[in-house]
Scaffold this motif. Sequence first.
Motif, PDB file in Angstrom:
ATOM      1  N   ALA A 166     -88.558  37.062  10.410  1.00 46.67           N
ATOM      2  CA  ALA A 166     -88.947  35.860   9.665  1.00 46.67           C
ATOM      3  C   ALA A 166     -90.469  35.743   9.605  1.00 46.67           C
ATOM      4  O   ALA A 166     -91.061  35.489   8.546  1.00 46.67           O
ATOM      5  N   VAL A 167     -91.104  35.991  10.753  1.00 45.27           N
ATOM      6  CA  VAL A 167     -92.563  35.877  10.826  1.00 45.27           C
ATOM      7  C   VAL A 167     -93.209  36.947   9.945  1.00 45.27           C
ATOM      8  O   VAL A 167     -94.134  36.668   9.165  1.00 45.27           O
ATOM      9  N   VAL A 168     -92.686  38.174  10.018  1.00 43.85           N
ATOM     10  CA  VAL A 168     -93.268  39.293   9.260  1.00 43.85           C
ATOM     11  C   VAL A 168     -93.103  39.075   7.759  1.00 43.85           C
ATOM     12  O   VAL A 168     -94.057  39.216   6.986  1.00 43.85           O
ATOM     13  N   LEU A 169     -91.892  38.700   7.346  1.00 41.36           N
ATOM     14  CA  LEU A 169     -91.654  38.544   5.904  1.00 41.36           C
ATOM     15  C   LEU A 169     -92.418  37.347   5.346  1.00 41.36           C
ATOM     16  O   LEU A 169     -92.937  37.396   4.230  1.00 41.36           O
ATOM     17  N   GLU A 170     -92.501  36.270   6.122  1.00 37.55           N
ATOM     18  CA  GLU A 170     -93.269  35.114   5.646  1.00 37.55           C
ATOM     19  C   GLU A 170     -94.754  35.461   5.547  1.00 37.55           C
ATOM     20  O   GLU A 170     -95.438  35.014   4.630  1.00 37.55           O
ATOM     21  N   GLY A 171     -95.217  36.301   6.456  1.00 30.65           N
ATOM     22  CA  GLY A 171     -96.621  36.746   6.415  1.00 30.65           C
ATOM     23  C   GLY A 171     -96.923  37.542   5.162  1.00 30.65           C
ATOM     24  O   GLY A 171     -98.051  37.537   4.669  1.00 30.65           O
ATOM     25  N   GLY A 172     -95.925  38.244   4.636  1.00 33.17           N
ATOM     26  CA  GLY A 172     -96.136  39.088   3.442  1.00 33.17           C
ATOM     27  C   GLY A 172     -95.915  38.344   2.146  1.00 33.17           C
ATOM     28  O   GLY A 172     -96.073  38.925   1.066  1.00 33.17           O
ATOM     29  N   GLU A 173     -95.546  37.065   2.225  1.00 37.75           N
ATOM     30  CA  GLU A 173     -95.235  36.344   0.986  1.00 37.75           C
ATOM     31  C   GLU A 173     -96.474  36.140   0.111  1.00 37.75           C
ATOM     32  O   GLU A 173     -96.375  36.094  -1.105  1.00 37.75           O
ATOM     33  N   GLY A 174     -97.638  36.094   0.748  1.00 36.67           N
ATOM     34  CA  GLY A 174     -98.873  35.922  -0.005  1.00 36.67           C
ATOM     35  C   GLY A 174     -99.147  37.108  -0.917  1.00 36.67           C
ATOM     36  O   GLY A 174     -99.773  36.973  -1.975  1.00 36.67           O
ATOM     37  N   GLU A 175     -98.648  38.269  -0.523  1.00 41.77           N
ATOM     38  CA  GLU A 175     -98.881  39.475  -1.345  1.00 41.77           C
ATOM     39  C   GLU A 175     -97.738  39.703  -2.331  1.00 41.77           C
ATOM     40  O   GLU A 175     -97.527  40.814  -2.814  1.00 41.77           O
ATOM     41  N   GLY A 176     -96.971  38.675  -2.605  1.00 40.67           N
ATOM     42  CA  GLY A 176     -95.890  38.803  -3.594  1.00 40.67           C
ATOM     43  C   GLY A 176     -94.525  38.950  -2.972  1.00 40.67           C
ATOM     44  O   GLY A 176     -93.516  38.918  -3.666  1.00 40.67           O
ATOM     45  N   GLY A 177     -94.493  39.134  -1.673  1.00 42.18           N
ATOM     46  CA  GLY A 177     -93.190  39.203  -0.991  1.00 42.18           C
ATOM     47  C   GLY A 177     -92.441  40.488  -1.283  1.00 42.18           C
ATOM     48  O   GLY A 177     -92.980  41.442  -1.849  1.00 42.18           O
ATOM     49  N   ILE A 178     -91.183  40.496  -0.908  1.00 44.60           N
ATOM     50  CA  ILE A 178     -90.373  41.708  -1.092  1.00 44.60           C
ATOM     51  C   ILE A 178     -89.524  41.592  -2.350  1.00 44.60           C
ATOM     52  O   ILE A 178     -89.235  40.487  -2.816  1.00 44.60           O
ATOM     53  N   HIS A 179     -89.133  42.750  -2.873  1.00 46.12           N
ATOM     54  CA  HIS A 179     -88.337  42.761  -4.105  1.00 46.12           C
ATOM     55  C   HIS A 179     -86.838  42.771  -3.808  1.00 46.12           C
ATOM     56  O   HIS A 179     -86.048  42.327  -4.634  1.00 46.12           O
ATOM     57  N   ALA A 180     -86.457  43.337  -2.688  1.00 43.39           N
ATOM     58  CA  ALA A 180     -85.018  43.376  -2.339  1.00 43.39           C
ATOM     59  C   ALA A 180     -84.872  43.661  -0.853  1.00 43.39           C
ATOM     60  O   ALA A 180     -85.791  44.164  -0.202  1.00 43.39           O
ATOM     61  N   LEU A 181     -83.688  43.305  -0.356  1.00 44.43           N
ATOM     62  CA  LEU A 181     -83.317  43.671   1.012  1.00 44.43           C
ATOM     63  C   LEU A 181     -82.251  44.764   0.894  1.00 44.43           C
ATOM     64  O   LEU A 181     -81.233  44.575   0.225  1.00 44.43           O
ATOM     65  N   VAL A 182     -82.514  45.901   1.520  1.00 43.72           N
ATOM     66  CA  VAL A 182     -81.538  47.004   1.473  1.00 43.72           C
ATOM     67  C   VAL A 182     -81.151  47.349   2.911  1.00 43.72           C
ATOM     68  O   VAL A 182     -82.011  47.668   3.732  1.00 43.72           O
ATOM     69  N   VAL A 183     -79.872  47.252   3.192  1.00 39.03           N
ATOM     70  CA  VAL A 183     -79.368  47.531   4.544  1.00 39.03           C
ATOM     71  C   VAL A 183     -78.307  48.620   4.438  1.00 39.03           C
ATOM     72  O   VAL A 183     -77.443  48.561   3.559  1.00 39.03           O
ATOM     73  N   THR A 184     -78.391  49.609   5.303  1.00 40.68           N
ATOM     74  CA  THR A 184     -77.369  50.664   5.263  1.00 40.68           C
ATOM     75  C   THR A 184     -76.404  50.493   6.433  1.00 40.68           C
ATOM     76  O   THR A 184     -76.741  49.904   7.463  1.00 40.68           O
ATOM     77  N   ALA A 185     -75.205  51.036   6.249  1.00 40.56           N
ATOM     78  CA  ALA A 185     -74.178  50.959   7.298  1.00 40.56           C
ATOM     79  C   ALA A 185     -74.494  52.011   8.356  1.00 40.56           C
ATOM     80  O   ALA A 185     -74.050  53.150   8.283  1.00 40.56           O
TER      81      ALA A 185
END
Lengths: 295, 530
Positions: A166-185
């Motif tokens: 949460a802390v890492v992703l919120e920190g990156g929101e200023g740079e436009g944030g992420i485009h998708a979350l991809v999780v593999t099994a």
Amino acid sequence: MTDPAERPEPGSISEAAGRAVQADRARVEAAAQAARRRRSSVAGRLDRGLRWLRNRQTGPLPRLRRVAGVLRSTARNRDSWRALPDALATALLAPVRVASKPPPPRPPRDWSPQRAAARDRLARRAALLTGTGGSRRRLAVIADGTDLEAWTRVHDLVAVRPEDWAVVLEGGEGEGGIHALVVTATPAGNHGAWAYRIGWVAHPDGLLQRDLGALIRWCHERDVPSIFVIGQAAAATGSSALATWADAAALFDLVVTSSTEVASALERHPDRQGSGVRPVADARDIDAVLAVAVA
Amino acid sequence: MTRRRVCLYSPADLNLVSGSAIWVQSVAETFHAGENVEIVLPLRSPERRGLITDQIRRLPRVTLVDPRRQRRFVPPTGLYAAEALDLIEKLDREEPFDAIVLRSFPYCIVAIERPAIRDRLWSTYILEPERDITNPAHVAELIAIAEVSRYVVVQSEEMRALFEAVVPAGRGKTIILPPAVPAPGTEGIPESLPPPARRLFYAGKFHPFYPVPRMIDFLEELRGDYPDLEFHAIGDQIFRPPGGETWAEDLERRLTSTEGVVWHGAVPRDDVIRLLGAGGIALSLWDYGHGSTMNDLVVSTKLLDYCLAGVPVVLNRTAAQATILGDDYPLFVTTADEALPLIRRLLSDEALYRSAAARCRAAADAFAYPRAWSGLAPYLEERPDAAAHLAARPKLAGAERRIGVPLTADVTRVPEAILSAFRDARALVDDIALVVGIAAPPGSPDPAPGRDPAAALRVGLPDDLGRVVSLRTITDPWNWWRTLGIALAPDGAPIDQQSLDLGRASGVGVATDAESLVSALVTANRGWTS
């Protein structure tokens, strides 16, 4: 009977079902009015008073009978008189807490609003996900070492961790944030950081999928689509694979898999919240996965 | 050795043969396996049939208590919760109990209000599949029970994990009491396996969750190829679903009029095992349309009876059943319909029949009364090793390559000695992970997802190790150690001794430097994990 308030709004299922819901609501309301009238009548009040007095779990009359029982058994059995105050207090006051009956089984939940939202989310992000001119996408990922190494060559990855995503992703929101979350099994994604937290495992970390569920919710609140990838290796274990990954897969906007057997089973999952399951030839090819996601 | 007195109460009516009633017999026998344990078993309803109570009476240290001691005229539904607890309190005043094993949520929620008995309360099987564990009001009640009870009793490791996930207050006081069976070779159970026979079996209650009509369909379909095939149904408790009046009538009609169906009605447990001992194929199929998936975590009494008899069982793949029979047991199904081809194969493939039967019998060994008693004895006898016993839980697959470091709450960075030992070990053994935990006071809430304060230690981590080090606040040391195979505790490092002791009790090896770490990794990887 289902609580009318919990029923889906007409239109979210079908028109016929919507009419049935309206008719049902009218019947429930009429029955509730009749019950209110009955309760407020003199006979109804008297009946309620008597029932309260006689209630075997909480009413005063049974309590008094219990007090008499305690006194009788104490005298007859020559019980310790020291225990008497405790026993009397218990007979008079307990139980103040009575468990209600379990509610009737709930009908399967209607996930169509979530499924529609997942479809919309993927459609809105289609241009960003497919990219133009070979641009790199910013992806939050949970994957095994091989995939991380391969994908990092083509895209900008944020290998999230349970302790600080949460802390890492919120920190990156200023740079436009992420485009998708991809999780593999994978059983121990991101170098073991997500071990026992994604697939089904008899451990409190994994059973309710608190970490994964919170991560997905965070993404959806920001209109970031979530994709679950079940590769050939994970699917190879057949019914065991389904038992391991089905609950996690149900949370994502889209599941992409190279196994048709797994795809059809997941498509039927009653609690699937995503838009569906799509086949992909090579689940290790991240660009193929993203292309399938927005197709 | 000190004599121990246990009160065992379940709201099951022992005049009816059902899984819950058999459970009472099974638990009475389990406690009776302790030589100095005396069991007092108040009945919910007066005895009308001795199918189960006669079996319990054979046990010399078990006393059955007639409910009419509490109430002269007991209604057909039996004692109410408050009355049953009054009776238990009365018996406790006569001679105090060491433990009061009380089954089911509605009774336990009433019992925690009773100061005279609650300190000895073993709240048993309170996580009920019919109740919604996502409902905050229900969770609050479960927390109240867990906080007050001496122990919370569940029936499988899987159920313990779920309970401790839902009710953090239950961590460190949740113990396992599975249903149990006699050991093969005792109580008239032959050690040899029965021969293959053309019989299908179902024993238990008749409820839509158990698709008996579908099993009769299988019989009718298979009798084309096997005209002498029979379906033996055991039990007489027929559930009448609200709004499904015809279900029970149709079932009764089919049980009594279908050719090849033999309906035995209610039969004592020993006779069930004797009937199964003639050989055949047992069916333990579930229809999730009529029951919660929480049943996946339950150890079924009927499965253990089938296993004890040494017959192959065709059953749903569930977490608990896969643990009992092994993930690769060949007769698991996902839906009831998948059972038909498996039954057909079993009828024609004797090798498969015998291997599956042997697998089932071997599984029953782990649930023999003495084994189940040995799991309970430390708690009932209040042995000093009870805490260690609570920590000794099976490791999760993959734990052998994960190294745990429990640090004290006041550390501000991961000590260099730990990183250097891990770095050296990693040079020799690839694919290992370091999990650094920060001890939290008992009862601390779990950190919010993605915002664990322990992540602050990442700042000081070197680049080469950062990606393979996980950081975590330890709010649940019992389960934390299940995910770890080795503890790393260099001399002089700020190690939380209490957590480390729990780790030792859980069976981890403790390394103090790189050399002993590598040695522990080699030992751990010899396959002690499940």
